[in-house]
Design an enzyme around this catalytic site. Sequence first.
Site, PDB file in Angstrom:
ATOM      1  N   ASP A  43     -20.919  18.266 121.474  1.00  0.00           N
ATOM      2  CA  ASP A  43     -21.864  17.076 120.660  1.00  0.00           C
ATOM      3  C   ASP A  43     -20.665  16.164 120.137  1.00  0.00           C
ATOM      4  O   ASP A  43     -20.958  14.743 120.073  1.00  0.00           O
ATOM      5  CB  ASP A  43     -22.836  17.569 119.815  1.00  0.00           C
ATOM      6  N   ALA A  44     -20.077  16.696 119.341  1.00  0.00           N
ATOM      7  CA  ALA A  44     -19.055  15.734 118.504  1.00  0.00           C
ATOM      8  C   ALA A  44     -18.016  14.865 119.431  1.00  0.00           C
ATOM      9  O   ALA A  44     -17.939  13.687 119.085  1.00  0.00           O
ATOM     10  CB  ALA A  44     -18.209  16.709 117.640  1.00  0.00           C
ATOM     11  N   ASP A  46     -18.967  13.849 122.501  1.00  0.00           N
ATOM     12  CA  ASP A  46     -19.781  12.992 123.082  1.00  0.00           C
ATOM     13  C   ASP A  46     -20.072  11.665 122.064  1.00  0.00           C
ATOM     14  O   ASP A  46     -20.206  10.540 122.444  1.00  0.00           O
ATOM     15  CB  ASP A  46     -21.228  13.679 123.552  1.00  0.00           C
ATOM     16  N   LEU A  90     -20.187  12.348 135.963  1.00  0.00           N
ATOM     17  CA  LEU A  90     -21.531  11.483 136.237  1.00  0.00           C
ATOM     18  C   LEU A  90     -21.731  10.815 134.943  1.00  0.00           C
ATOM     19  O   LEU A  90     -21.269  11.033 133.807  1.00  0.00           O
ATOM     20  CB  LEU A  90     -22.625  12.718 136.199  1.00  0.00           C
ATOM     21  N   LYS A 122     -27.776  21.024 134.876  1.00  0.00           N
ATOM     22  CA  LYS A 122     -26.651  20.663 134.669  1.00  0.00           C
ATOM     23  C   LYS A 122     -25.946  21.737 134.244  1.00  0.00           C
ATOM     24  O   LYS A 122     -26.029  21.828 132.972  1.00  0.00           O
ATOM     25  CB  LYS A 122     -26.411  19.331 133.814  1.00  0.00           C
ATOM     26  N   GLU A 177     -19.805  24.460 139.970  1.00  0.00           N
ATOM     27  CA  GLU A 177     -19.550  24.791 138.774  1.00  0.00           C
ATOM     28  C   GLU A 177     -19.118  26.160 138.399  1.00  0.00           C
ATOM     29  O   GLU A 177     -19.979  27.167 138.992  1.00  0.00           O
ATOM     30  CB  GLU A 177     -20.725  24.309 137.678  1.00  0.00           C
ATOM     31  N   LYS A 326     -28.882  14.061 129.721  1.00  0.00           N
ATOM     32  CA  LYS A 326     -28.294  14.931 128.701  1.00  0.00           C
ATOM     33  C   LYS A 326     -29.424  15.499 127.625  1.00  0.00           C
ATOM     34  O   LYS A 326     -30.185  14.649 127.150  1.00  0.00           O
ATOM     35  CB  LYS A 326     -27.285  14.256 127.813  1.00  0.00           C
ATOM     36  N   CYS A 423     -31.630  50.720  99.403  1.00  0.00           N
ATOM     37  CA  CYS A 423     -32.015  51.914  98.774  1.00  0.00           C
ATOM     38  C   CYS A 423     -30.807  52.746  98.228  1.00  0.00           C
ATOM     39  O   CYS A 423     -30.842  53.883  97.546  1.00  0.00           O
ATOM     40  CB  CYS A 423     -32.996  52.874  99.265  1.00  0.00           C
ATOM     41  N   CYS A 442     -37.213  53.994 104.237  1.00  0.00           N
ATOM     42  CA  CYS A 442     -36.516  52.891 103.362  1.00  0.00           C
ATOM     43  C   CYS A 442     -37.326  51.401 103.473  1.00  0.00           C
ATOM     44  O   CYS A 442     -37.030  50.913 102.052  1.00  0.00           O
ATOM     45  CB  CYS A 442     -35.176  52.566 103.987  1.00  0.00           C
TER      46      CYS A 442
END
Length: 702
Positions: A43-44, A46, A90, A122, A177, A326, A423, A442
């Site tokens: 994500d960073a 992109d 893509l 994807k 893939e 996406k 306990c 417990c």
Amino acid sequence: MVAMTTNSVVPLADAASYAAAVEEATRAAAAYYATGGSTLDDDAYDRLARGITAYEEQHPEEVLAGSPTGKVAGGAATGDVPHTVPMLSLDNVFSEEQFVTWTASVERRIGRPVAAWSVEPKLDGLAVAARYHEGRLDRLITRGDGTAGEDVSHAIGAVLGLPERLGTPVTLEVRGEILMTDEQFDAANATRTAHGAAPFANPRNGAAGTLRAKDRPYRVEMTFFAYGALALPGSGALTDTLGELPHSEVLRYVAGLGVRTAADTEVAPRTAGTVEEVLAGVEDIAGRRAALPFGIDGIVIKADPAADRRDAGSGTRAPRWAIAYKLPAVEKVTRLIGVEWNVGRTGIIAPRAVLEPVEIDGSTVGYATLHNPADITRRDLRLGDQVMVYKAGDIIPRVQAPVAHLRTGEERPIEFPRSCPRCGSEIDTSEQRWRCTQGRDCRLVASVSYAAGRDQLDIEGLGATRVVQLVDAGLVTDFADLFTLERERLLGLERMGETSTDNLLAAIETARTRPLSRVFCALGVRGTGRSMSRRIARHFATMDRIVAADAEELQQVDGIGKEKAAAVVAELAELAPLIAKLVAAGVGMTEPGVTPPPAPGTVAEEAADADGGTDGGSGLPLHAMKVVVTGAMTGPLEKLSRNETNELIERAGGTSSSSVSTRTSLLVAGEKAGSKRAKAEALGIRIVSPDEFAEMVAPFLD
């Protein structure tokens, strides 16, 4: 529709920040395509790439030669094996509006509406081309820069789904893939850490690093999914055949040769005739993302007919007939700042990661699961680590692995508890999941509250506060004691008047008649839940048969493997005193409408096997049917919870499911049924309303 982030970019204010962004993106891409060890999460990267693109659109005169914009793999990958046909990337869209605009541009380009679209997942891995000569796999090549790739044929034999010989001796190239499934990722990290290597941060990086690695003293598996194929020189008539087939037919042809495609997964490719049908497919695939055993980061939409693809053409970086829709990121890198140790209702001691808060998939994540101490050790997690955190749908976020190459040397070991954090008792460390030696005692309040819950015994008026009161008064030491409570002793408790006491005792008396599936679920056997409890109860019919079953017999229940069966047998032995108390208290120990299985080796058993079952279910209205319920229920079903509806389906002989597939027998469609109804219609599956379904199962409605 799935929410998308359309404006998430890294803002670049001037030429200096733009140049720095280009350098950072290039460095991250180079690291990813070389070893799988990028300094940025997906994500960073992109967001940074979109920021670079936005700046270049505003300042075209300042575009740097090293910019990743418009280049396959961001310009970071290279290779020396030429591709017969360019292997492109893509372009992306992030919203319905962007997708609709893109489809209009395709149809303007070809001068007509696209006849059909292919909608497929994807897959989050590494693109490769597998070349077959007369049916034998002889070369494996990465995408590289799109015109040439790297020869990674040394990985042949370690990739599932990519056979070394095809069922037919054809010459062609299959493109697809390579990725790691969740199971393969865990196995790979276990192997790596056993050999003293740092664990992979996530499955995508694991696949990228493993595919290129040579001369390792160990081998880890990956999986291949084909997304296309093309003919090679020497293919003969296949050259014309593949070139004229619709994309969907190409995938079917490849699958017929023995190559894996996504066709046998819950996100199988499907065709759609309209934009609305495409978007319904996008929503359906996105909705299944959390439950998949492998990662996807979007949905790919392609023009299906060969003529439409040919007329749309391709650019230098991407085809004009395909797009990636996406999805929001479900993994981010953040810092591990602490570990908490919590004790569950059965005494299991579970570690929980405390994180620097990070936004993932639209929500802020500050905690994540760590499974067990062995998992921490295997992943070599340390306090202060930068860690990859994964979140999808409603699943609790989990820490996948540390990003080992970002370590500074200041990270510290995680300390494990030496006694029960709740306990102070000793800890049983004989299994991967540590447990307090006091077990359920417990967390007695939690254990009793769980048993009294709506999906178990459903004892109205017995909340956690009341359970605490009963435990503190010494009236309850396990939930079986609820059935021996005396009116006079309850009246002696604070805030227990005659009305509340009589109501509670009436609710407990009703709970005494619950079906076996509910009682078994109330036991809280590790490794079983509501659905599994129903399956076990329907298979064995009575509690005494369940308790008497060995591991081999338990494995006859759908969903129970060898390891789980052994664990259930062991836990039932531990729970024997509690079960005996329940029997003595007159609690129901049978499943209504189910015939007990015949004794092994008898004529009756052979007859049951020949008939396809042992529960006499052939006379039930939903016998052997797989039923999906979607939308808002009305009529007799309106007040049922989804779990109660599933229970109803199984009492009537069916199997409940959450997703529509070719194996679905019946869809119960309420108001706003959405994409599940559309898919059922497309597959020709029978659809009924809630009222019609209620009539079908009327004898089983309470």
